[in-house]
Each structure stands twice: as structure tokens, then as C-alpha cells.
Design a protein around this motif. Structure first.
Motif, PDB file in Angstrom:
ATOM      1  N   LEU A  22       0.842  -1.194   0.000  1.00 18.50           N
ATOM      2  CA  LEU A  22       0.000   0.000   0.000  1.00 18.50           C
ATOM      3  C   LEU A  22       0.876   1.243   0.000  1.00 18.50           C
ATOM      4  N   CYS A  73      -1.019  -7.416   3.690  1.00 19.00           N
ATOM      5  CA  CYS A  73      -0.935  -6.041   3.237  1.00 19.00           C
ATOM      6  C   CYS A  73       0.087  -5.276   4.069  1.00 19.00           C
ATOM      7  N   HIS A 120       2.329  -1.470   4.318  1.00 22.28           N
ATOM      8  CA  HIS A 120       2.379  -0.111   3.821  1.00 22.28           C
ATOM      9  C   HIS A 120       3.802   0.242   3.416  1.00 22.28           C
ATOM     10  N   ARG A 159      -8.374   4.290   0.200  1.00 23.24           N
ATOM     11  CA  ARG A 159      -8.959   4.026   1.520  1.00 23.24           C
ATOM     12  C   ARG A 159      -9.803   2.759   1.495  1.00 23.24           C
ATOM     13  N   GLU A 214      -7.540  -0.211   1.517  1.00 21.29           N
ATOM     14  CA  GLU A 214      -7.045  -0.475   2.864  1.00 21.29           C
ATOM     15  C   GLU A 214      -8.103  -1.152   3.718  1.00 21.29           C
ATOM     16  N   CYS A 257      -8.204  -4.694   2.927  1.00 22.42           N
ATOM     17  CA  CYS A 257      -7.053  -5.403   3.493  1.00 22.42           C
ATOM     18  C   CYS A 257      -7.251  -5.726   4.968  1.00 22.42           C
ATOM     19  N   SER A 291      -3.272  -1.791   8.026  1.00 21.25           N
ATOM     20  CA  SER A 291      -2.217  -0.817   7.879  1.00 21.25           C
ATOM     21  C   SER A 291      -2.769   0.569   8.184  1.00 21.25           C
ATOM     22  N   LEU A 331      -2.800   3.325   5.769  1.00 23.71           N
ATOM     23  CA  LEU A 331      -2.527   3.903   4.451  1.00 23.71           C
ATOM     24  C   LEU A 331      -2.855   5.390   4.396  1.00 23.71           C
TER      25      LEU A 331
END
Length: 201
Positions: free
Chosen positions: A52, A99, A101, A178, A181, A184, A195, A197
Motif C-alpha cells: 500500500l 498487506c 504499507h 482508503r 485499505e 485489506c 495498515s 494507508l
């Protein structure tokens, strides 16, 4: 053991299997569920690591490399983020997904290496991703929350400041990233990692 990094095949007509994929004519997108089925049919298992990255960092990177105009990249990258979100949901339960970042490669390098090694390297093997991600540590990551303070060194742009119109256009990609994320971090199994993000205000 044999580990094949499918998105490292830079040569050939298939590109690097990115979202979007730039090889060939026009903008293309991989179909992750099909890749999962193909790998499974060969008796192997596809493990997916999603990197990400902040929406402004992505836009600055692709525009600087002449992949298209700012407006075009907003459209292409947003479509890619939405496609990837959909595909991750489709393969939930059939493939391991983790996932990470982009900024974690700088701030928590040892933890990122541990996560990747645990997911991809069989126990007892001495291999590691430590050297593979070393170059990512030097990449600059700017604050994504204040577009007016973001700087992107585009050709002919004094100071690198983004225009109000570019910031408005970038908000479309912000929303798409968004949602990616959220996908994820919405219960994709033990391998799915949340994460940070784009923190919501």
C-alpha cells in the motif's frame, strides 16, 4: 524450495502484473482469482503481498515517469485500486494475503522482513528478503493528509507545489485507496494485516 515472484517478470508481453499493468497496448489489469486457480491447478499455492502506498506519492511517482498526465493517472490508479480490492475479496479463503504499507519499509524494516519471510520462506530455510527490500528504505514518504503542503518535482513546476485542481482530482484516488485499505483489514484471514494507508481526518 522454489519461490517464484510472479510480478518480477519485467520481460515479455505480460508486464509486471501490476494494477494497472503497463505492458502491451492500453491499460490492463491482472485477474488475481484466475492466477490463484492456475497456481492451484499446478499443485502450488499463490501468496499475495499487497504494498500500500499513499495516493499523492503514487501520483507523483507515475506522472514524473511520464506514464500519463495527473488527471489520467488519477483515473488509471483509482481503477487499479478498485480492481485490486475486488480481487482480494474474491480470493479470500483461497489464498494468503498480507498487506504492508510502503512507509513500513522505512520505519519498521526488521518487522517487514519478518512478516515477508514468515509468509514466503519455509521454516528451516536460510533465505530472507532482507536484501531485496533494502533499496525501498531510501524512498521518501511525505505526509498525505495535507495536499497543499505536498511537493512533487514535476517538469516546469517551480517549488513542486500542487494546484488546487490537482488536489481535488487526487481526492478520487484517496477514496479508492482508503477502500483498498479497508478491504485489506476486513477479516481476510490470519495472513491479512491492517495498515495505516490514509488516516481519516
Amino acid at each position: 524450495f522454489k519461490l517464484i515472484a510472479m510480478n518480477a517478470w519485467a520481460e515479455g508481453p505480460w508486464g509486471m502484473i501490476s494494477y494497472p499493468n503497463w505492458r502491451g497496448k492500453g491499460i490492463q489489469f491482472p485477474h488475481l482469482p484466475t492466477l490463484v486457480d492456475l497456481v492451484k491447478a499446478e499443485g502450488s499455492r499463490l501468496r499475495v503481498i499487497v504494498i500500500l502506498r499513499g495516493h499523492l506519492d503514487m501520483l507523483c511517482s507515475t506522472v514524473k515517469r511520464n506514464f500519463g498526465t495527473w488527471e489520467q493517472q488519477v483515473r488509471f490508479l483509482s481503477k487499479g485500486a478498485r480492481a485490486l480490492s475486488e480481487h482480494i475479496r474474491e480470493i479470500s479463503g483461497n489464498s494468503e494475503v498480507q498487506c504492508l504499507h510502503f512507509k513500513e519499509f522505512q520505519n519498521s524494516r526488521s518487522e517487514v522482513i519478518r512478516k515477508m519471510d514468515e509468509m514466503l520462506i519455509p521454516k528451516g530455510e536460510s533465505a530472507s528478503f532482507a536484501s531485496a527490500i533494502q533499496r525501498l528504505k531510501s524512498r521518501t514518504v511525505q505526509d498525505q493528509n495535507l495536499c497543499s503542503q505536498f511537493r512533487c518535482s514535476l517538469p516546469g513546476r517551480a517549488g513542486g507545489k500542487l494546484t488546487e485542481k490537482e488536489c481535488q482530482q487526487a481526492s478520487v484516488l484517496l477514496e479508492a485507496t482508503r477502500k483498498l485499505e479497508e478491504t485489506c483489514s476486513s477479516g481476510l484471514g490470519a495472513q491479512a494485516q491492517p495498515s495505516t494507508l490514509n488516516p481519516k481526518p
